[in-house]
Design an enzyme around this catalytic site. Structure first.
Site, mmCIF file in Angstrom:
data_model
loop_
_atom_site.group_PDB
_atom_site.id
_atom_site.type_symbol
_atom_site.label_atom_id
_atom_site.label_comp_id
_atom_site.label_asym_id
_atom_site.label_seq_id
_atom_site.Cartn_x
_atom_site.Cartn_y
_atom_site.Cartn_z
ATOM 1 N N HIS A 50 -49.369 37.517 20.292
ATOM 2 C CA HIS A 50 -50.249 37.168 21.412
ATOM 3 C C HIS A 50 -51.720 37.411 21.086
ATOM 4 O O HIS A 50 -52.250 38.478 21.410
ATOM 5 C CB HIS A 50 -49.874 38.007 22.640
ATOM 6 C CG HIS A 50 -48.544 37.663 23.212
ATOM 7 N ND1 HIS A 50 -48.371 36.623 24.088
ATOM 8 C CD2 HIS A 50 -47.326 38.207 23.028
ATOM 9 C CE1 HIS A 50 -47.093 36.537 24.422
ATOM 10 N NE2 HIS A 50 -46.437 37.489 23.791
ATOM 11 N N ILE A 93 -44.484 40.835 21.559
ATOM 12 C CA ILE A 93 -43.750 41.278 22.744
ATOM 13 C C ILE A 93 -42.445 40.485 22.855
ATOM 14 O O ILE A 93 -42.476 39.288 23.114
ATOM 15 C CB ILE A 93 -44.617 41.125 24.010
ATOM 16 C CG1 ILE A 93 -45.847 42.043 23.891
ATOM 17 C CG2 ILE A 93 -43.820 41.433 25.267
ATOM 18 C CD1 ILE A 93 -46.803 41.975 25.047
ATOM 19 N N ARG A 94 -41.326 41.152 22.615
ATOM 20 C CA ARG A 94 -40.033 40.447 22.595
ATOM 21 C C ARG A 94 -40.207 39.130 21.836
ATOM 22 O O ARG A 94 -39.796 38.062 22.287
ATOM 23 C CB ARG A 94 -39.535 40.186 24.029
ATOM 24 C CG ARG A 94 -39.016 41.437 24.738
ATOM 25 C CD ARG A 94 -38.678 41.162 26.205
ATOM 26 N NE ARG A 94 -37.915 39.942 26.378
ATOM 27 C CZ ARG A 94 -36.597 39.873 26.524
ATOM 28 N NH1 ARG A 94 -35.865 40.968 26.558
ATOM 29 N NH2 ARG A 94 -35.994 38.717 26.663
ATOM 30 N N CYS A 142 -45.844 32.507 21.489
ATOM 31 C CA CYS A 142 -44.598 33.194 21.874
ATOM 32 C C CYS A 142 -43.669 32.219 22.611
ATOM 33 O O CYS A 142 -43.028 31.403 21.972
ATOM 34 C CB CYS A 142 -44.927 34.450 22.691
ATOM 35 S SG CYS A 142 -43.524 35.535 22.917
ATOM 36 N N GLU A 156 -54.157 36.371 22.663
ATOM 37 C CA GLU A 156 -54.915 36.490 23.918
ATOM 38 C C GLU A 156 -54.876 37.920 24.468
ATOM 39 O O GLU A 156 -55.599 38.237 25.408
ATOM 40 C CB GLU A 156 -54.381 35.494 24.962
ATOM 41 C CG GLU A 156 -53.055 35.855 25.628
ATOM 42 C CD GLU A 156 -51.817 35.626 24.749
ATOM 43 O OE1 GLU A 156 -51.983 35.374 23.541
ATOM 44 O OE2 GLU A 156 -50.700 35.724 25.286
#
Lengths: 322, 206
Positions: B184, B148-149, B87, B186
């Site tokens: 992501h 996420i964004r 990201c 993780e």
């Protein structure tokens, strides 16, 4: 590690659609809490204008929080403090690339809906504004947009998480430039976490039930929190932070990051101070780096601040009993 | 062979989650090694592989300029150290980046991955989403992508392999020793992508 699970079944905030026959889901706890994880070790700065937002971004803020007035001005102005103008929020969203948050009044479901529709990245249901409902906070599971809430104790924090908050911050005492209450709140939370962890480790289930009753939250949430021995969502410090040393001190107490309200833009050296607070937050473990950050600010230009023992208005008490 | 040491760039963002995922990946592979949080040029120069985690790319970039980490990273990646950018990390590795709404910005970038990035490509937080993605080139047929964004790759240079797409947008790429994802890994329990990265680091050392 902080768990990302914990969705309320069938919560209205979760939206599913199909894109190219692939199932796409929005508003899950993983996404809401995950957003907060991306802010960790960062500084969120209160701003009231596009210009301030740009200064914050350039200084290395991870997000900006839009208000109509900075907390210390809310204190001076009196009257009713409401959510900021939507046009200003949108102008700020159009001019910075970092996430934009905004505050709504405690319990004001429709201020929150308006902010969510305006597409802010996170809503702060905040005691800085005048509460709209002293008895109920917003049921945040109904929203796809994540929320952050303030708390003075673990009980308050867990009640907010049970209502769907994806992130917690200390309440401190906003607009005072006095870090004492934020320190008090995080130390209280840490003490309470140590206590429930030791109850959990000793296998005393009845002890956990007593805590759940005292905290007025579910046993499951108490158990989950006691097991990991930390706040089950990202937990920032807020309320009264004015200098790089303040920020580093709160990081050392176990906070995941920092909110700065009046401390930056009510100071006369806002630009240098913003950068200095960011540096102290990132390198808090290195006292020499914090000293270098502190050197960037001039104490004569700090917000004068207030004695928290003689306040007419204690914002932290708002919504605290609910 | 000495133990593998994988660093997580720990200036800002979800460092702890990458730490856990990398440890779990090493365990599953039965590889001896350690994971460390790195901030300074000295710490960066000591690791065999590095993860640049999710967070705010503008902030991580600026901080890397301040303490000299930026140059250390550029040099180390240039000399072949495997790096995984997630990201914000993907944005930082890129040659060019612009925001979907704000357009071009002056944010500092490492300029080692020959791609052009569109930041916040899928919209703001309310449009953050989870969806299954496939990364067949990495032997990962199905992975729960947490976006996420998230950024996306608009253009790739020669030498850049597209590993995965979502809704026509490129969301994972590889260029030699550089691996980057929009989503992501993780934030899920599935460590198959971290395992692929650990293998890349192990191979580079043998």
């Amino acid at each position: 590690m902080i768990p990302l699970s914990g969705d309320l079944p069938k919560s209205k905030g979760i939206k599913s659609e199909s894109v190219d026959s692939i199932n796409v889901t929005k508003g899950t706890s993983t996404l809401k809490r995950g957003f907060a994880h991306m802010l960790k070790n960062g500084v969120v700065m209160d701003v009231t204008t596009v210009e301030q937002a740009q200064i914050a971004e350039e200084a290395g803020a991870v997000s900006v929080m839009v208000l109509d007035k900075l907390p210390s001005d809310v204190r001076k102005a009196g009257g009713v403090a409401r959510t900021a103008s939507i046009r200003i929020i949108q102008d700020i969203m159009d001019s910075v690339t970092i996430p934009v948050m905004a505050k709504c009044r405690i319990g004001h479901v429709y201020e929150a809906k308006v902010l969510a529709e305006a597409n802010v990245d996170m809503v702060d249901e905040s005691e800085v504004l005048t509460p709209a409902d002293e008895n109920h906070h917003i049921w945040k599971w109904d929203f796809t947009t994540p929320f952050v809430n303030g708390a003075r104790s673990l009980a308050e924090a867990l009640r907010r998480i049970e209502e769907g908050a994806a992130m917690i911050r200390t309440k401190g005492e906003p607009g005072t430039g006095n870090v004492a209450e934020a320190v008090l709140h995080i130390k209280k939370v840490n003490d309470e976490l140590r206590t429930i962890k030791s109850i959990y480790d000793s296998g005393d289930k009845q002890g956990l039930v007593s805590i759940a009753r005292e905290f007025k939250v579910s046993l499951d949430l108490v158990e989950e929190t006691a097991k990991i021995g930390r706040m089950p969502v990202v937990n920032f410090a807020a309320g009264g932070i004015a200098t790089p040393a303040d920020a580093a001190y709160l990081m050392s107490l176990g906070c995941d990051g920092i909110f700065v309200g009046s401390g930056i833009f009510k100071a006369e050296d806002a630009m240098e101070r913003a950068r200095a607070v960011v540096l102290a937050t990132t390198f808090w473990e290195d006292a020499d780096a914090v000293k270098e950050a502190q050197k960037m600010i001039n104490e004569k230009q700090s917000i004068l601040g207030l004695d928290v023992n003689n306040l007419e208005l204690r914002m932290q008490d708002r919504g605290g009993s609910a | 062979m000495s133990e593998l040491d994988i660093g997580i760039l720990a200036l800002q963002g979800d460092v702890a989650e990458n730490f856990m995922s990398t440890m779990a990946a090493m365990n599953e592979l039965g590889i001896d090694g350690s994971v460390s949080q790195v901030k300074t040029p000295d710490q960066i120069s000591a690791v065999d592989g590095l993860i640049i985690p999710g967070g705010e790319s503008t902030m991580i970039g600026q901080l890397s300029m301040v303490n000299g980490a930026m140059n250390a990273l550029k040099e180390k990646i240039g000399s072949g150290m495997p790096v995984l950018g997630i990201c914000a990390g993907m944005i930082l590795l890129a040659k060019n980046s612009k925001d979907r709404v704000v357009g071009s910005t002056k944010q500092p970038l490492l300029d080692v991955l020959d791609v052009e990035i569109e930041r916040n490509s899928f919209g703001r937080q309310k449009d953050s989403f989870e969806a299954e993605v496939s990364l067949d080139a990495m032997d990962i047929p199905s992975f729960q992508g947490v976006f996420i964004r998230a950024p996306a790759v608009l253009r790739t240079g020669s030498g850049v392999e597209t590993l995965g797409k979502f809704n026509e947008k490129i969301i994972a790429v590889k260029q030699g020793n550089i691996l980057a994802t929009s989503f992501h890994p993780e934030l899920t329990r599935d460590v198959s992508l971290h395992k692929q990265f650990v293998k890349m680091v192990a191979d580079s050392k043998s």
